[in-house]
Design an enzyme around this catalytic site. Structure first.
Site, PDB file in Angstrom:
ATOM      1  N   ASN A 105      42.029  58.643  -0.413  1.00 41.35           N
ATOM      2  CA  ASN A 105      42.121  58.510   0.896  1.00 41.35           C
ATOM      3  C   ASN A 105      43.785  58.865   1.326  1.00 41.35           C
ATOM      4  O   ASN A 105      43.986  59.395   2.443  1.00 41.35           O
ATOM      5  CB  ASN A 105      41.914  56.969   1.620  1.00 41.35           C
ATOM      6  CG  ASN A 105      42.612  56.550   2.720  1.00 41.35           C
ATOM      7  OD1 ASN A 105      41.948  57.305   4.007  1.00 41.35           O
ATOM      8  ND2 ASN A 105      43.542  56.129   2.787  1.00 41.35           N
ATOM      9  N   TYR A 170      49.521  70.885   5.578  1.00 39.87           N
ATOM     10  CA  TYR A 170      48.277  69.749   5.670  1.00 39.87           C
ATOM     11  C   TYR A 170      46.870  70.408   5.784  1.00 39.87           C
ATOM     12  O   TYR A 170      46.029  69.860   5.083  1.00 39.87           O
ATOM     13  CB  TYR A 170      48.769  68.962   6.960  1.00 39.87           C
ATOM     14  CG  TYR A 170      47.719  67.720   7.014  1.00 39.87           C
ATOM     15  CD1 TYR A 170      47.767  66.692   6.211  1.00 39.87           C
ATOM     16  CD2 TYR A 170      46.787  67.584   8.163  1.00 39.87           C
ATOM     17  CE1 TYR A 170      46.987  65.456   6.281  1.00 39.87           C
ATOM     18  CE2 TYR A 170      45.844  66.989   8.444  1.00 39.87           C
ATOM     19  CZ  TYR A 170      45.945  65.776   7.478  1.00 39.87           C
ATOM     20  OH  TYR A 170      44.956  64.803   7.665  1.00 39.87           O
ATOM     21  N   THR A 205      44.651  54.780  14.795  1.00 43.51           N
ATOM     22  CA  THR A 205      45.306  53.888  13.619  1.00 43.51           C
ATOM     23  C   THR A 205      46.529  53.580  14.395  1.00 43.51           C
ATOM     24  O   THR A 205      47.170  54.209  15.388  1.00 43.51           O
ATOM     25  CB  THR A 205      45.619  54.711  12.273  1.00 43.51           C
ATOM     26  OG1 THR A 205      46.711  55.660  12.516  1.00 43.51           O
ATOM     27  CG2 THR A 205      44.312  55.117  11.785  1.00 43.51           C
TER      28      THR A 205
END
Length: 263
Positions: A105, A170, A205
């Site tokens: 993760n 990324y 989040t």
């Protein structure tokens, strides 16, 4: 038929096969990772997680102590240090007895432009966002092969599918994770080990809300999603539970998007 547990008056599945299973989650102290650690622990799994956020890890464990029979185990581990990662996996296996489920993760979606990317930045980004996936899998394979089973879940992202801009390195890592998932599913299938990927969208989040959830971005999300609500870390965690449980025992080599219908 699965039992159910009640959370906020909503019924969610309980997976009997996860009770007592040994689960390892990287990047488990905050965000989606913390939600997965909590949900696995609530299923009765034995959970270990890696992170470098010591205080957040302690708060997570404390929050679950009165709720679960087996509080999660925390290992401080800098995943960019492969030697430290390999040692931490050995310690986790020693503590848990094995690893039945691995969730890769950990990630860092730091914004960057093409012009500012140096070879050093490229390497440091891959050292967080891609390299640990492979070496963590490599480290748990002896235990999984000895058991003749295992479920590996690699966290990718819809960012390479949209595609997002402003995070090219990324994006490259998150796309590569899907390729890694597909080839390892075929390499490890004969050993009874399943490998799948999960591709979250814009997940609400605390980090995202603090750093990028401007009113403008929130409007973009709601315009793009079919579901006009925030997608929460717990939503992602419940998908991961299914892929870890024996209920998905015939599923491997797949990539599951969870984004409220963005892509």
């Amino acid at each position: 038929m699965n039992e159910v547990i009640v959370v906020s008056a909503i019924l969610y599945a309980r997976y009997p096969s996860l009770a007592g299973r040994a689960v390892l989650v990287t990047g488990g102290a905050t965000g989606i990772g913390a939600a997965m650690v909590a949900e696995f622990a609530r299923q009765g799994a034995k959970v270990a997680f890696f992170d470098i956020e010591d205080e957040q890890a302690r708060l997570l464990i404390d929050s679950l102590a009165a709720e679960v029979d087996s509080p999660p185990l925390y290992f401080h581990c800098d995943l960019t240090d492969i030697g430290a990662l390999q040692s931490a996996v050995k310690e986790a296996i020693k503590a848990l007895g094995t690893v039945d489920v691995l969730v890769n993760n950990a990630a860092n979606d730091q914004r960057h432009s093409i012009d500012e990317v140096t070879p050093e930045y490229w390497d440091s980004s891959m050292a967080v966002n891609l390299r640990p996936h492979f070496f963590c899998i490599q480290a748990v394979l002896p235990a999984m092969k000895a058991a003749g089973r295992g479920s590996i879940i690699n966290m990718s992202s819809i960012s390479w599918m949209i595609p997002s801009t402003g995070v090219p390195v990324y994006i490259a890592a998150k796309a590569a994770i899907v390729g890694l998932t597909r080839t390892l599913a075929h390499e490890l299938g004969p050993s009874g080990i399943r490998v799948n990927a999960v591709l979250p969208g814009a997940i609400a989040t605390e980090k995202q809300k603090q750093q990028v959830y401007t009113p403008e971005y929130k409007a973009e999300i709601m315009a793009s999603q079919a579901l006009k609500r925030d997608i929460l870390p717990e939503d992602v965690a419940r998908l991961v539970l299914f892929l870890a449980a024996d209920d998905s025992s015939a599923i491997t080599n797949q990539s599951y998007v969870i984004d409220g219908g963005w892509v």
